[in-house]
Design a protein around this motif. Structure first.
Motif, PDB file in Angstrom:
ATOM      1  N   PHE A 368      -7.033  30.344  44.890  1.00 35.45           N
ATOM      2  CA  PHE A 368      -6.014  29.842  43.963  1.00 35.45           C
ATOM      3  C   PHE A 368      -6.617  29.591  42.588  1.00 35.45           C
ATOM      4  CE2 PHE A 368      -5.449  28.657  48.311  1.00 35.45           C
ATOM      5  CZ  PHE A 368      -4.124  28.982  48.577  1.00 35.45           C
ATOM      6  N   ARG A 369      -5.985  30.125  41.568  1.00 34.98           N
ATOM      7  CA  ARG A 369      -6.429  29.837  40.206  1.00 34.98           C
ATOM      8  C   ARG A 369      -5.212  29.659  39.340  1.00 34.98           C
ATOM      9  NH1 ARG A 369     -11.429  34.103  39.459  1.00 34.98           N
ATOM     10  NH2 ARG A 369     -12.501  33.411  41.351  1.00 34.98           N
ATOM     11  N   LYS A 370      -5.346  28.721  38.392  1.00 34.80           N
ATOM     12  CA  LYS A 370      -4.187  28.435  37.554  1.00 34.80           C
ATOM     13  C   LYS A 370      -4.064  29.489  36.463  1.00 34.80           C
ATOM     14  CE  LYS A 370      -2.224  23.998  36.309  1.00 34.80           C
ATOM     15  NZ  LYS A 370      -2.603  22.621  36.010  1.00 34.80           N
ATOM     16  N   TYR A 420     -23.236  37.186  34.774  1.00 31.15           N
ATOM     17  CA  TYR A 420     -23.756  35.840  34.923  1.00 31.15           C
ATOM     18  C   TYR A 420     -22.851  35.009  35.808  1.00 31.15           C
ATOM     19  CZ  TYR A 420     -24.844  31.018  34.149  1.00 31.15           C
ATOM     20  OH  TYR A 420     -25.149  29.711  34.367  1.00 31.15           O
ATOM     21  N   PHE A 421     -23.398  34.407  36.831  1.00 26.70           N
ATOM     22  CA  PHE A 421     -22.731  33.362  37.611  1.00 26.70           C
ATOM     23  C   PHE A 421     -23.746  32.234  37.733  1.00 26.70           C
ATOM     24  CE2 PHE A 421     -21.032  37.405  39.182  1.00 26.70           C
ATOM     25  CZ  PHE A 421     -19.677  37.213  38.958  1.00 26.70           C
ATOM     26  N   PRO A 422     -23.321  30.983  37.658  1.00 23.36           N
ATOM     27  CA  PRO A 422     -24.288  29.878  37.708  1.00 23.36           C
ATOM     28  C   PRO A 422     -25.061  29.827  39.026  1.00 23.36           C
ATOM     29  CG  PRO A 422     -22.120  29.098  37.004  1.00 23.36           C
ATOM     30  CD  PRO A 422     -21.944  30.516  37.455  1.00 23.36           C
ATOM     31  N   TYR A 423     -24.524  30.476  40.071  1.00 25.22           N
ATOM     32  CA  TYR A 423     -25.144  30.325  41.399  1.00 25.22           C
ATOM     33  C   TYR A 423     -25.982  31.501  41.838  1.00 25.22           C
ATOM     34  CZ  TYR A 423     -20.249  31.881  41.757  1.00 25.22           C
ATOM     35  OH  TYR A 423     -19.041  32.477  41.522  1.00 25.22           O
ATOM     36  N   THR A 424     -25.988  32.597  41.068  1.00 26.88           N
ATOM     37  CA  THR A 424     -26.788  33.754  41.488  1.00 26.88           C
ATOM     38  C   THR A 424     -27.725  34.207  40.381  1.00 26.88           C
ATOM     39  OG1 THR A 424     -24.891  35.118  40.885  1.00 26.88           O
ATOM     40  CG2 THR A 424     -25.202  34.716  43.228  1.00 26.88           C
ATOM     41  N   GLU A 425     -28.820  34.809  40.793  1.00 36.26           N
ATOM     42  CA  GLU A 425     -29.773  35.392  39.839  1.00 36.26           C
ATOM     43  C   GLU A 425     -30.640  36.383  40.606  1.00 36.26           C
ATOM     44  OE1 GLU A 425     -29.914  35.077  36.588  1.00 36.26           O
ATOM     45  OE2 GLU A 425     -31.576  36.514  36.544  1.00 36.26           O
ATOM     46  N   GLY A 443     -17.726  40.274  41.627  1.00 34.97           N
ATOM     47  CA  GLY A 443     -19.091  39.936  41.247  1.00 34.97           C
ATOM     48  C   GLY A 443     -19.967  39.795  42.472  1.00 34.97           C
ATOM     49  N   ALA A 444     -21.275  39.785  42.220  1.00 34.71           N
ATOM     50  CA  ALA A 444     -22.219  39.647  43.332  1.00 34.71           C
ATOM     51  C   ALA A 444     -23.560  39.187  42.772  1.00 34.71           C
ATOM     52  CB  ALA A 444     -22.370  40.967  44.064  1.00 34.71           C
ATOM     53  N   GLY A 445     -24.442  38.835  43.673  1.00 34.51           N
ATOM     54  CA  GLY A 445     -25.773  38.432  43.226  1.00 34.51           C
ATOM     55  C   GLY A 445     -26.580  37.874  44.379  1.00 34.51           C
ATOM     56  N   LEU A 462     -27.912  37.475  49.875  1.00 36.03           N
ATOM     57  CA  LEU A 462     -27.116  38.347  49.018  1.00 36.03           C
ATOM     58  C   LEU A 462     -25.659  37.924  49.173  1.00 36.03           C
ATOM     59  CD1 LEU A 462     -28.659  41.748  50.209  1.00 36.03           C
ATOM     60  CD2 LEU A 462     -29.661  39.998  48.712  1.00 36.03           C
ATOM     61  N   ALA A 463     -24.943  37.805  48.046  1.00 31.40           N
ATOM     62  CA  ALA A 463     -23.567  37.298  48.119  1.00 31.40           C
ATOM     63  C   ALA A 463     -22.665  38.098  47.197  1.00 31.40           C
ATOM     64  CB  ALA A 463     -23.538  35.822  47.713  1.00 31.40           C
ATOM     65  N   TRP A 464     -21.398  38.228  47.578  1.00 26.80           N
ATOM     66  CA  TRP A 464     -20.437  38.944  46.724  1.00 26.80           C
ATOM     67  C   TRP A 464     -19.027  38.419  46.921  1.00 26.80           C
ATOM     68  CZ3 TRP A 464     -22.869  40.824  50.986  1.00 26.80           C
ATOM     69  CH2 TRP A 464     -22.057  41.115  52.090  1.00 26.80           C
ATOM     70  N   GLY A 465     -18.204  38.682  45.938  1.00 23.47           N
ATOM     71  CA  GLY A 465     -16.782  38.350  46.035  1.00 23.47           C
ATOM     72  C   GLY A 465     -16.005  39.414  45.268  1.00 23.47           C
TER      73      GLY A 465
HETATM   74  N1  PHE Z   1     -17.243  33.832  43.197  1.00 19.92           N
HETATM   75  C1  PHE Z   1     -17.242  34.914  42.262  1.00 19.92           C
HETATM   76  C2  PHE Z   1     -15.815  35.127  41.728  1.00 19.92           C
HETATM   77  O1  PHE Z   1     -14.935  34.475  42.198  1.00 19.92           O
HETATM   78  C3  PHE Z   1     -17.703  36.199  42.869  1.00 19.92           C
HETATM   79  C4  PHE Z   1     -19.140  36.089  43.378  1.00 19.92           C
HETATM   80  C5  PHE Z   1     -19.359  35.810  44.685  1.00 19.92           C
HETATM   81  C6  PHE Z   1     -20.211  36.268  42.523  1.00 19.92           C
HETATM   82  C7  PHE Z   1     -20.662  35.710  45.169  1.00 19.92           C
HETATM   83  C8  PHE Z   1     -21.490  36.208  42.977  1.00 19.92           C
HETATM   84  C9  PHE Z   1     -21.719  35.919  44.302  1.00 19.92           C
HETATM   85  O2  PHE Z   1     -15.585  35.926  40.849  1.00 19.92           O
END
Ligand code: PHE
Length: 498
Positions: A368-370, A420-425, A443-445, A462-465
């Protein structure tokens, strides 16, 4: 000549219509012995109509029908009993004579003025009136209508509406029905076909074992196929295209050895944001970007040790080697309740419980996003999320997994860019070329040490969305994301499964 393309029943119908003077109702053709069943007639008629040889006109008429035939009306039965008892009867006796119906009978006796109630020696009796005695030897208008209806439907136009309404009100003795009468007539082309002569011969329409084995096929006339004849399209039931795509995504991941997981929509900011090292002054925290809840307005995070670790990582980096974001971290902000803004919250909560390698998990679930709604944005949408915890996990593994996933979904033209995401590098963003431009798909990282430290994760994660609806748009060439959730029944019917 057209004759060749006519079935046996179509020929019979042409001849029957001709014999009836060019037009007839199915009932007339059955009455005159041309056909036995209305379905045969209507089936042939619609084929003749599609070939322009006949036309079918429909006319509807409203009728009253007898819905419940209960024989004599209760007030008549009661009046006859009272009469037989000498013109008066105690109410209690009537109740014994017609249990369950005496109330209705008395009600109508009085309403029609057929009997009076008299109190005598502490008990109540019914006494027939003059009108009641006359009633015994005459038929009421309502009864006359009921007996007419007992012979069959009566057109509304012939019936007193008030009378019918009363009987409808009497536990639905009378109901309304619309009867459609169809008249089939020869068109000019149909007349011409008849004039040319129509040969009536039996045809075999199904080739059965019996026909083959008995040798009858040698002399039989077979019905010819006409592949050019009009036939109505049929639309079998099928799954919604989004459900099918979801099933494809799930199958793809499970085939690659992943297990599906999910979590709650409602989360404290702590798990959705803070644990992921998203600073408390990040724009994603703003009211205009995130749905915060009023009830509950906050959710207590009771793992004190974890709260303290996250606090020190945010403020100073803790012992991760990072400098953190500085400033003062607010637990109150972290305990605000919100609707999850990404399924990465599923991933991190899963890791908290299962920090050891190897893990291969995915989720396909709602976030959910506004956002204001437009052609590419919806406030509720679906993410394809996942993680791999692997001793040998690295950026190459992540990139090849992404490429493999999209290639299997049918997209080779994807582009991977630094992000750039604050949680991945490192972090990456993937885009696909669609409709003349590059469209962002997700995104992913690899999770940062600031995110992993509190859970003691020792191997790369390794993570992605990815966006699920965007994928659907690409797949079907849809330019407006809203169309995915507008269930236009005609579009859905015509949507091709293959
Ligand atoms: N959470 C990010 C988004 O909503 C996608 C993402 C997931 C990025 C996991 C990096 C790692 O766009």
């Amino acid at each position: 000549m057209a004759d060749n393309n006519l079935s046996y029943n179509e020929r019979r119908l042409l001849l029957a219509l001709d014999a009836c003077g060019g037009s007839a109702t199915p009932a007339q053709m059955i009455g005159s012995g041309h056909f036995a069943l209305e379905v045969e007639i209507m089936g042939a008629a619609s084929w003749l109509a599609s070939k322009g040889l006949a036309k079918v006109d429909e006319e509807s008429e409203e009728f009253y029908v007898l819905a419940r035939d209960e024989g004599k009306l209760p007030e008549r039965r009661a009046a006859e009993m009272i009469d037989a008892a000498g013109g008066t009867m105690e109410m209690s006796r009537l109740a014994e004579e017609m249990p369950g119906e005496d109330g209705i009978a008395v009600g109508w006796l009085r309403r029609k003025g057929l009997a009076d109630i008299r109190a005598e020696n502490g008990s109540k009796s019914l006494v027939l009136t003059q009108k009641g005695r006359e009633f015994l030897s005459s038929e009421g208008k309502d009864e006359a209508l009921l007996s007419r209806l007992a012979d069959g439907p009566v057109p509304k136009s012939q019936v007193d509406a008030k009378l019918a309404k009363d009987l409808k009100g009497r536990q639905g003795m009378v109901a309304e029905e619309t009867v459609t009468v169809r008249t089939i007539s020869l068109t000019d082309a149909g007349k011409a076909a008849v004039a040319e002569g129509i040969e009536l011969k039996e045809e075999v329409t199904d080739v059965t074992d019996a026909i083959i084995q008995s040798g009858k096929w040698k002399d039989a006339e077979f019905r010819r196929y006409d592949v050019q004849t009009f036939a109505p399209a049929t639309y079998p039931a099928k799954k919604h295209p989004l459900s099918r795509l979801a099933a494809d995504v799930r199958r793809l991941f499970t085939d690659m050895g992943f297990t599906e997981f999910d979590g709650e929509y409602v989360q404290p900011a702590f798990w959705n944001l803070d644990v992921l090292f998203i600073p408390q002054d990040h724009p994603a925290r703003e009211l205009q970007d995130t749905f915060y809840l009023e009830d509950p307005a906050s959710i207590r995070v009771d793992d004190e040790a974890l709260v303290e670790q996250v606090r020190s990582i945010h403020e100073t980096g803790g012992d991760t080697g990072s400098t953190g974001w500085g400033g003062t971290w607010s637990r109150e902000m972290a305990e605000q309740a919100l609707l999850r803004t990404h399924t990465t919250v599923n991933s991190i909560r899963y890791i908290a419980e299962h920090p050891d390698a190897p893990q291969k998990m995915f989720s396909l679930s709602r976030i959910f996003r506004k956002e204001s709604i437009d052609a590419t944005h919806l406030p509720e949408f679906t993410q394809i999320e996942g993680i791999i915890i692997d001793e040998d996990g690295d950026f190459d593994m992540l990139v090849s997994l992404i490429r493999e996933f999209y290639a299997k979904m049918g997209f080779d033209q994807i582009r991977i860019r630094p992000a750039y995401f604050p949680y991945t590098e490192p972090s990456l963003e993937l885009e696909v070329f669609f409709n003349g431009k590059w469209m962002e798909l997700g995104g992913a990282g690899i999770f940062r040490p600031e995110v992993m430290a509190p859970f003691g994760v020792k191997h790369p994660v390794l993570a992605w969305g990815f966006g699920f609806e965007r994928l659907a748009m690409l797949k079907w060439g849809i330019t407006d994301i809203r169309d995915l959730y507008i269930s236009d029944i005609d579009d859905l019917k015509q949507n091709q499964v293959l």
